[in-house]
Design an enzyme around this catalytic site. Structure first.
Site, PDB file in Angstrom:
ATOM      1  N   ASP A 127      18.050  -0.656 -22.073  1.00  9.27           N
ATOM      2  CA  ASP A 127      17.326  -0.238 -21.939  1.00  9.27           C
ATOM      3  C   ASP A 127      16.156   0.015 -20.413  1.00  9.27           C
ATOM      4  O   ASP A 127      14.928   0.353 -20.269  1.00  9.27           O
ATOM      5  CB  ASP A 127      15.993   0.020 -22.728  1.00  9.27           C
ATOM      6  CG  ASP A 127      15.557  -1.139 -23.862  1.00  9.27           C
ATOM      7  OD1 ASP A 127      15.599  -2.012 -22.570  1.00  9.27           O
ATOM      8  OD2 ASP A 127      15.457  -1.217 -24.246  1.00  9.27           O
ATOM      9  N   GLN A 180      -6.334  -6.246  -3.736  1.00  9.27           N
ATOM     10  CA  GLN A 180      -7.747  -5.792  -4.032  1.00  9.27           C
ATOM     11  C   GLN A 180      -8.108  -7.185  -5.252  1.00  9.27           C
ATOM     12  O   GLN A 180      -8.068  -7.228  -6.390  1.00  9.27           O
ATOM     13  CB  GLN A 180      -7.548  -4.431  -5.193  1.00  9.27           C
ATOM     14  CG  GLN A 180      -7.186  -3.047  -4.488  1.00  9.27           C
ATOM     15  CD  GLN A 180      -7.009  -2.370  -5.208  1.00  9.27           C
ATOM     16  OE1 GLN A 180      -6.380  -2.331  -6.772  1.00  9.27           O
ATOM     17  NE2 GLN A 180      -7.950  -1.369  -4.871  1.00  9.27           N
ATOM     18  N   LYS A 184      -9.970  -2.805  13.384  1.00  7.07           N
ATOM     19  CA  LYS A 184      -9.216  -1.505  12.986  1.00  7.07           C
ATOM     20  C   LYS A 184      -9.958  -1.380  11.442  1.00  7.07           C
ATOM     21  O   LYS A 184     -10.596  -2.325  10.853  1.00  7.07           O
ATOM     22  CB  LYS A 184      -7.876  -2.615  12.448  1.00  7.07           C
ATOM     23  CG  LYS A 184      -7.072  -1.948  11.105  1.00  7.07           C
ATOM     24  CD  LYS A 184      -6.424  -2.972  10.366  1.00  7.07           C
ATOM     25  CE  LYS A 184      -6.692  -3.605   9.118  1.00  7.07           C
ATOM     26  NZ  LYS A 184      -4.992  -3.916   8.482  1.00  7.07           N
ATOM     27  N   ARG A 217      -8.691   1.137   7.658  1.00  4.35           N
ATOM     28  CA  ARG A 217      -7.350   1.400   7.061  1.00  4.35           C
ATOM     29  C   ARG A 217      -8.213   2.988   6.529  1.00  4.35           C
ATOM     30  O   ARG A 217      -9.143   2.909   6.230  1.00  4.35           O
ATOM     31  CB  ARG A 217      -7.279   0.569   6.034  1.00  4.35           C
ATOM     32  CG  ARG A 217      -6.858   0.811   5.104  1.00  4.35           C
ATOM     33  CD  ARG A 217      -5.803  -0.294   3.737  1.00  4.35           C
ATOM     34  NE  ARG A 217      -5.166  -1.222   4.885  1.00  4.35           N
ATOM     35  CZ  ARG A 217      -3.560  -0.944   5.175  1.00  4.35           C
ATOM     36  NH1 ARG A 217      -3.480  -0.012   5.359  1.00  4.35           N
ATOM     37  NH2 ARG A 217      -3.147  -2.157   5.560  1.00  4.35           N
ATOM     38  N   ASP A 227      -0.667 -12.041  11.122  1.00  7.00           N
ATOM     39  CA  ASP A 227      -0.648 -11.651  10.037  1.00  7.00           C
ATOM     40  C   ASP A 227      -0.777 -12.510   9.185  1.00  7.00           C
ATOM     41  O   ASP A 227       0.407 -13.599   9.276  1.00  7.00           O
ATOM     42  CB  ASP A 227      -0.727 -10.263  10.159  1.00  7.00           C
ATOM     43  CG  ASP A 227      -1.758  -9.744   9.295  1.00  7.00           C
ATOM     44  OD1 ASP A 227      -2.666  -9.974   8.852  1.00  7.00           O
ATOM     45  OD2 ASP A 227      -2.158  -8.115   9.286  1.00  7.00           O
ATOM     46  N   THR A 282       3.826  -2.092   5.331  1.00  3.46           N
ATOM     47  CA  THR A 282       4.030  -0.867   5.565  1.00  3.46           C
ATOM     48  C   THR A 282       4.621  -0.540   7.411  1.00  3.46           C
ATOM     49  O   THR A 282       5.109  -0.253   7.837  1.00  3.46           O
ATOM     50  CB  THR A 282       3.547  -0.005   5.586  1.00  3.46           C
ATOM     51  OG1 THR A 282       2.259  -0.289   6.712  1.00  3.46           O
ATOM     52  CG2 THR A 282       3.038   0.379   4.009  1.00  3.46           C
ATOM     53  N   THR A 312      -0.177  -1.982  10.260  1.00  2.51           N
ATOM     54  CA  THR A 312      -1.364  -2.833  11.118  1.00  2.51           C
ATOM     55  C   THR A 312      -0.455  -3.480  12.256  1.00  2.51           C
ATOM     56  O   THR A 312      -1.659  -3.374  13.059  1.00  2.51           O
ATOM     57  CB  THR A 312      -1.507  -3.502  10.015  1.00  2.51           C
ATOM     58  OG1 THR A 312      -2.457  -3.689   8.770  1.00  2.51           O
ATOM     59  CG2 THR A 312      -2.930  -4.378  10.492  1.00  2.51           C
TER      60      THR A 312
HETATM   61  C1  R5P Z   1      -4.715  -7.126   5.348  1.00  2.00           C
HETATM   62  O1  R5P Z   1      -5.854  -6.807   5.057  1.00  2.00           O
HETATM   63  C2  R5P Z   1      -3.511  -7.446   5.251  1.00  2.00           C
HETATM   64  O2  R5P Z   1      -4.233  -8.633   6.439  1.00  2.00           O
HETATM   65  C3  R5P Z   1      -2.047  -7.090   6.466  1.00  2.00           C
HETATM   66  O3  R5P Z   1      -2.741  -6.837   7.727  1.00  2.00           O
HETATM   67  C4  R5P Z   1      -2.249  -5.447   6.006  1.00  2.00           C
HETATM   68  O4  R5P Z   1      -2.381  -5.807   4.287  1.00  2.00           O
HETATM   69  C5  R5P Z   1      -0.682  -5.129   5.979  1.00  2.00           C
HETATM   70  O5  R5P Z   1       0.219  -4.590   5.661  1.00  2.00           O
HETATM   71  P1  R5P Z   1       0.368  -3.314   6.611  1.00  2.00           P
HETATM   72  O6  R5P Z   1       1.626  -3.789   6.869  1.00  2.00           O
HETATM   73  O7  R5P Z   1       1.318  -2.361   5.315  1.00  2.00           O
HETATM   74  O8  R5P Z   1      -0.708  -2.785   7.669  1.00  2.00           O
END
Ligand code: R5P
Length: 324
Positions: free
Chosen positions: A36, A96, A191, A193, A217, A222, A225
């Protein structure tokens, strides 16, 4: 006695590499599914009286991988292990880690309390979204940084006139650390979001004319950024080749295609999550975290430092089922 290195199903290859670094055979544990879809865990190894380290990244499917880790911890404690630590190279649900609007969960805290209540006594992890989220944990967190590893690998690209670029303000500390190691200046992209996949930018502060950017980073999720930062650099007049260095190559949705459109000269990441196959045109280089994680396990477990040329013994682990 040497610790037992177990693995969930998220990244058995990294677990095997860590065991190899430590010179121990990977611990054996069945990790599969009931019909399952529920996770089914069964230790093959006798863990009674042993110190156990379980390697599990919270890569997708994140919930399943997290639950597997909790179940492995429970199984080990019920089987009489001396102690149980989790090696979580990529720790998800870390974004978060604070409330901005007052209407969000403190996800990092929720995950921490789940992990703790399953009996995990120590966590080893790499490049959390923010160092402040360590405060969500009541157990010791060994928070490692992959910046030095990334620095070694971008050093060649960092010619005489390069600049480290933070793609947002949150990345500044990491960028400053990389820049200090490479002896380079730092610029930052402004930047904001829009949603989980889209960001907008309004310029780059500190960009030097003619400098080749190295965007750094913690995670490429995705790719939004990195895409926004690369475009902001181009719009600011940067004509030089762009290098990207990031610890966690999550590469969700169409991130690979997105990065492929940016004409990047190099993308350096670690193996904190299992690699997704990039198209040949994407100049990706992966640096293994195995030595870094093994060194920390060795220190935590009180193992002696390896002597030069010491043999390692573990075979490659299969991806699923019984992880040998
Ligand atoms: C944001 O605060 C993180 O440090 C990364 O820049 C972010 O999570 C990257 O996510 P994505 O590739 O979706 O922009």
């Amino acid at each position: 006695m040497a610790p037992i290195i177990l693995s969930g199903s998220s990244h058995p290859r990294l677990a095997a590499a860590i065991a190899r670094e430590l010179g121990v055979a990977p611990g054996r544990c069945v990790v599969d599914r009931f019909p399952d879809g529920e996770s089914r865990i069964e230790l093959v190894e006798d863990v009674r009286g042993r110190v156990v380290y379980a390697v599990q990244s919270t890569s997708a499917p994140i919930g399943e991988h997290l639950l597997e880790l909790l179940l492995i911890s429970d199984a080990c404690h019920r089987a009489g292990c001396a102690s149980f630590a989790a090696v979580i190279p990529y720790l998800g649900y870390a974004r978060q880690d604070r409330r901005v609007t007052g209407r969000e969960p403190l996800s990092a805290r929720v995950i921490a309390s789940q992990v703790e209540s399953a009996g995990v006594e120590r966590v080893i992890t790499v490049d959390l979204h923010s160092a402040a989220s360590e405060g969500c944990w009541g157990i010791p967190i060994e928070h490692l940084s992959a910046v030095s590893l990334l620095a070694e690998h971008v050093r060649k690209a960092a010619g005489t006139h390069a600049i480290v670029v933070a793609p947002d303000l949150g990345a500044m500390k990491r960028a400053e650390k990389l820049a200090a190691q490479l002896g380079l200046p730092v610029a930052v992209v402004r930047k904001n979001r829009v949603d989980g996949a889209e960001v907008v930018t309004s310029g780059v502060l500190g960009l030097e004319s003619g400098a080749a950017p190295i965007i750094v980073d913690d995670v490429i999720a995705t790719g939004g950024t990195i895409e926004a930062a690369a475009r902001a650099l181009r719009e600011s007049g940067c004509m030089q080749s762009i290098t990207v260095a990031a610890t966690h190559a999550v590469l969700a949705n169409d991130a690979i295609e997105r990065l492929g459109r940016l004409d990047l000269s190099r993308i350096v990441v670690t193996d904190s999550v299992p690699p997704r196959q990039p198209p040949p045109a994407l100049p990706t280089e992966s640096v293994s975290l195995a030595p870094l994680l093994a060194e920390k396990i060795r220190a935590c477990a009180g193992m002696p430092q390896p002597s030069r040329g010491e043999a390692s013994v573990s075979p490659e682990a299969p991806e699923r089922g019984e992880l040998a």
